[in-house]
Design an enzyme around this catalytic site. Sequence first.
Site, PDB file in Angstrom:
ATOM      1  CG  ASP A 309      20.734  23.357  23.355  1.00 21.98           C
ATOM      2  OD1 ASP A 309      21.412  23.769  22.604  1.00 21.98           O
ATOM      3  OD2 ASP A 309      19.995  23.975  23.872  1.00 21.98           O
ATOM      4  CB  THR A 311      22.183  26.521  26.986  1.00 22.73           C
ATOM      5  OG1 THR A 311      23.236  27.163  26.311  1.00 22.73           O
ATOM      6  CG2 THR A 311      22.052  26.927  28.167  1.00 22.73           C
ATOM      7  CG  ASP A 546      17.194  22.932  28.045  1.00 20.40           C
ATOM      8  OD1 ASP A 546      17.156  23.342  26.977  1.00 20.40           O
ATOM      9  OD2 ASP A 546      17.917  23.384  29.172  1.00 20.40           O
TER      10      ASP A 546
END
Length: 816
Positions: A309, A311, A546
């Site tokens: 990812d 971010t 996350d």
Amino acid sequence: MAYDETGTDGIAVLAADGLTADQVAERVAAGKTNDVPDRASRSIRDIVRANVFTRINAILGILLGIVLATGSIIDGMFGLLIIANSGIGIIQEVRAKRTLDKLAIVSQTKPVVRRDGTAVAMAPREVVLDDLIELGSGDQIVVDGVVVEASALDIDESLLTGEADPVHKSVGDPVLSGSFVAAGSGCYRATKVGSDAYAAKLAEEASKFTLVHSELRSGIDKILKFITYLMIPAGLLIIYNQLFSSGQSLRPALNGMVAALVPMVPEGLVLMTSIAFAVGVVRLGQRQCLVQELPAIEGLARVDVVCADKTGTLTENGMRLSELRCAEPEDAGPAGVALAAMAADDPRPNASVLAIREAFPDNPGWGEATAQAPFSSAKKWSGQSYGSHGNWVLGAPDVLLDPGSVMARQAEDAGASGLRVLLLGSCDVPVDHPAAPGVVTPRALVILEQRVRPDARGTLEYFASQNVTVKVISGDNAVSVGAVAGSLGLPGGERPVDARTLPSDPESLADTLEDSTTFGRVRPDQKREMVAALQSRGHTVAMTGDGVNDVLALKDADIGVSMGSGSPATRAVAQIVLLDNKFATLPYVVGEGRRVIGNIERVSNLFLTKTVYSVLLAFLIGLTGALSQVFDFEPVPYPFLPRHVTIAAWFTIGIPAFILSLAPNNERARSGFVPRVMRLAVPSGVIIGVTTFISYLLVYAGPEQTQTQKVQAGTSALITLIMIALWVLAVVARPYVWWKLVLIFGSVAAYLVLFALPFTRTFFELDPTNVAATTSALACGLVGVVLVEVAWWVTGRLHGEHRRLFAPPEDLPGRQ
């Protein structure tokens, strides 16, 4: 205390206050707690039992008893292997257990429980029956319960049912442990705790099998099964020869039988594998990396595609407001007030909302929202309605705006520089209306700054050097994702793909994934499809994430890697949790996996070579006994005493294998563990077995030999065996670096000392003083060395493996 299940005032009071301290104490005393065994840990008693009562220890124990019954304590030295196997295994596994237990506590999901009117985060095992547990986006449901409060609450039960669509929950609806909150917030009352909870029953079933496939372990199991089949006929032959055909008295016959059977047992193979995994856990634990399933260390070493990812992985989690760019000058005031109200009302703010709250801290006092629409990765926006103050939405500009509008182009330009851009807009319908968001009037662009992680570039460069492809898969604007990926030098990062344009056909999707590296506006279901598409092309895929939107992809990937600060749901499904939240830790995990696999492969070569030559030598000796009855000649007794096979393994296998199993190793993991090991072990073992047998026959003086001649014949055979076995060690240790050469020459020197010192000669019954016999042994050994060397080069050529004697200069600074 009675509970009203219909949502009356009784529940409302309970929802506000929760259990009292006295009520909690009553439930604890009654055993109504959520005290379930930890997932990844077993007791020290179980560890001791598993390491002491093993099949290998049982075999060695029986053979030790036979030797001790003959009164030859010195020949029972191999019994120390039982103590060493058990002791080292217990120590390493206890170390690994303590490391895992400490890290698991840090990583543990801590539900927020209301008691005496106060919300407190606590460990799952502290939850009791009837506790009230608050829920927010990404929270994992730790026990079964019934919803008592709900605000646009959607529960994802895909981990339990396989159904990807979130289930809307209202007051009175049941929720099951193991599911998690996809959107919204709420509160539920615990109705089943401990072993009665749904997730605990699933965990009990799951504990019956390993969730991550380990080629290494399954390969070793296959090898051990094959060895067992070989040992049975070889053992029967040697027993028959020693006890019935050789004509020896009982004591030497039994000693010869034990000496033949002991080296057939690959006593250190399983031990070294366990040690390598355990040490890997400890090493990674020191880097704040929690390995929730041990084979995941091996799995990540085989990964050739990492899906990351943006971010929280390539960029840091924290953000700050860079600019509020209003559509009209007069929108500045209302936009700021609306943002302040929305940020203040969010009970579980994400990083973007926290940045807005920091920039606009003054709550305008609009009161409680009349309608709410929590953010979800599928729709890419959230919203709140405040009656006369209007309906407000906050989300992705390219979702809420006409692509041709001025503000849409401004958002695109800002995103192209790597900034995160949100649109604040007002809409004409309440945000919980089925047609929401309806017609959106843009009021301002909320431009947020994200800092690229300082270690991100180095991590990407490492993966590139190891031929591991990195795919950036993000829910953010594609242009913004591409700007970050391009700034880090990711190949193809400057050409991002908007996931809304991706084909739905799996084959076409796989083609696109092969050609591109950066993807934006990816929905959670698309992340899952992308992982499956990559796997369909033979890739081993690791997925990092996350957020709650990453859960399905993490679950389906070969290896799921979660950040420690990620949602409880992502940590629950991941095999590896990076507690320090550093993407840069991942190369160390890959390196540790490669060390484990590469070194166990080396060690397996040594142990299996020993097993092959021991079985073959026993066959050859046993056959002489069987054939002697047919062709009327004297059978040949086994040449070695148990003490001989013990010292033969000391410096050709035992000590070198221990060092090699823990040494640095950066060779990329490859499939085909069993065939590759057998390609070296079988020819080498056959060469050692045959040449040792020939060496013994050349100096064997017949059944009437004196004790001196018997010792000299055994010594000659031992010299041949050790010479070739040392060369196998030299082959296995390649490519050479300085410490491997020291290890090899040290092993040679140790044997020279054993054969040179009068004390050790007497103690181990060695006699190399017969020049003719020793010369014959050296000649046979030299022939065996040449054959092993030739076999190594030839098998490499036949199987297309690049052989080299020395490590290249770039691998010298700590990689080997």
